[in-house]
Scaffold this active site. Sequence first.
Site, PDB file in Angstrom:
ATOM      1  N   THR A  71       0.847  -1.203   0.000  1.00 51.87           N
ATOM      2  CA  THR A  71       0.000   0.000   0.000  1.00 51.87           C
ATOM      3  C   THR A  71       0.881   1.252   0.000  1.00 51.87           C
ATOM      4  O   THR A  71       1.975   1.239   0.563  1.00 51.87           O
ATOM      5  CB  THR A  71      -0.895  -0.041   1.255  1.00 51.87           C
ATOM      6  N   ARG A 102     -15.228  -5.901   0.075  1.00 53.22           N
ATOM      7  CA  ARG A 102     -14.577  -5.549   1.348  1.00 53.22           C
ATOM      8  C   ARG A 102     -13.849  -4.200   1.191  1.00 53.22           C
ATOM      9  O   ARG A 102     -13.136  -3.963   0.229  1.00 53.22           O
ATOM     10  CB  ARG A 102     -13.584  -6.641   1.721  1.00 53.22           C
ATOM     11  N   GLY A 132     -11.216  -1.569   3.194  1.00 54.38           N
ATOM     12  CA  GLY A 132     -10.292  -1.477   4.324  1.00 54.38           C
ATOM     13  C   GLY A 132     -10.243  -0.080   4.911  1.00 54.38           C
ATOM     14  O   GLY A 132     -11.160   0.735   4.739  1.00 54.38           O
ATOM     15  N   ASP A 133      -9.151   0.199   5.594  1.00 52.39           N
ATOM     16  CA  ASP A 133      -9.001   1.482   6.290  1.00 52.39           C
ATOM     17  C   ASP A 133      -8.527   2.614   5.376  1.00 52.39           C
ATOM     18  O   ASP A 133      -8.713   3.788   5.701  1.00 52.39           O
ATOM     19  CB  ASP A 133      -7.976   1.336   7.420  1.00 52.39           C
ATOM     20  N   THR A 159      -0.742   1.590   7.233  1.00 52.40           N
ATOM     21  CA  THR A 159      -0.739   0.412   6.362  1.00 52.40           C
ATOM     22  C   THR A 159      -0.740  -0.838   7.226  1.00 52.40           C
ATOM     23  O   THR A 159      -0.046  -0.900   8.241  1.00 52.40           O
ATOM     24  CB  THR A 159       0.486   0.395   5.422  1.00 52.40           C
ATOM     25  N   GLY A 160      -1.537  -1.811   6.801  1.00 50.64           N
ATOM     26  CA  GLY A 160      -1.603  -3.047   7.576  1.00 50.64           C
ATOM     27  C   GLY A 160      -3.006  -3.626   7.514  1.00 50.64           C
ATOM     28  O   GLY A 160      -3.716  -3.416   6.533  1.00 50.64           O
ATOM     29  N   GLY A 187      -6.431  -3.602   7.669  1.00 48.55           N
ATOM     30  CA  GLY A 187      -7.355  -2.474   7.671  1.00 48.55           C
ATOM     31  C   GLY A 187      -8.441  -2.569   8.716  1.00 48.55           C
ATOM     32  O   GLY A 187      -8.853  -1.555   9.294  1.00 48.55           O
TER      33      GLY A 187
HETATM   34  N1  ASP Z   1      -4.541  -1.339   5.016  1.00 46.41           N
HETATM   35  C1  ASP Z   1      -4.817  -1.905   3.730  1.00 46.41           C
HETATM   36  C2  ASP Z   1      -6.167  -2.576   3.778  1.00 46.41           C
HETATM   37  O1  ASP Z   1      -6.478  -3.194   4.765  1.00 46.41           O
HETATM   38  C3  ASP Z   1      -3.791  -2.880   3.265  1.00 46.41           C
HETATM   39  C4  ASP Z   1      -2.357  -2.502   3.494  1.00 46.41           C
HETATM   40  O2  ASP Z   1      -2.055  -1.470   4.064  1.00 46.41           O
HETATM   41  O3  ASP Z   1      -1.480  -3.269   3.087  1.00 46.41           O
HETATM   42  O4  ASP Z   1      -6.872  -2.510   2.808  1.00 46.41           O
END
Ligand code: ASP
Length: 341
Positions: free
Chosen positions: A210, A238, A240-241, A261-262, A264
Amino acid sequence: VRRTTAPFALVALVAVAALVVIAACDAPRNTGNAAVDAPRPRAEWAVVVHGGAGVIPGNEYEAVEQQYLDSLTAAVELGKSILESGGTSLDAVERVITLLEDDPLFNAGKGAVFNQEGRHELDASIMSGRDMSCGAVAGVTTVKNPIALAREVMEASKHVLFAGDGAERFADTVGAERVSPDYYWTERRREQWRRRQENPDEPDFLPRGTAGVAALDRDGNLAAGTSTGGLTGKAFGRIGDSPIVGAGTYADNRTCAVSGTGKGEEFIRYAVAHRISALMEYRDLTLERAAAEVVHDVLQPGDGGIIAVDRDGNIAMVFNTHGMFRGAADSGGRFEVAIWE
Ligand code: ASP
């Protein structure tokens, strides 16, 4: 006479002593170390970039490590050149994320991960800390640069977030650049998706990629943005954040600008980006402490990381994964890119 003079003398003596003590307390104190009391030099501008968290050493990804470092260097260089020459933090955020969206290494735009159905659904958001304006898109499938569309939502609509078909129709109205859905396709992401299909219960160690940027410009304005393809194998629909203001992206000139990032779902649950700003605002924490508290005490190990810059140009890059693609530069001459801890 003698009996009455003694107590008066004593009272006078105590009063003088008290005045001396009060005067000493009020006097400026010389610590002997000028640096202790000197205000921190304020960076005139600062930029910090992430290209995703969740990477682990030793997987297939090490073969392309230098390519990631080169791409991160180009991203930080671009942010630096915009801000150094007086450009706005919003422009720096949009243009650096656009660069990463066009780079197939990153999970944003070209190179986005595949969802469960083998398709791509992209999310992005952008926020200005100057006036709290923000814009976001979720689940877009034909927009070349979702971050640019998020900015259009912010500047050309009265709304904040468009999703799915509504976002595509909004893209028509502002003339956003479109691509066919297979534009995002890369062999590497397809292989990750195939592995995921075969091992759905395996922990998600795959490099995510991301893209996020936070910046402070010479006018003291903060901005942040995030763009993603989401998580490999995510369910259809779906979100995410990354397109959720307060979760994956936040900016407030009074505190800081943040991109996460991570996983979400965890970032949404704990309103991660806003929580960092709130800790600075309500508990008067430094950016560094606020970010560490959220990433290490609120989130769980392996959940992800954040990049952030505060109103004074202090930079934070904090993560609880094995690595996070990242880089930073500021007006004081700082310039760095890194992946591992
Ligand atoms: N945070 C992002 C999500 O959950 C994915 C990512 O940051 O790698 O969509």
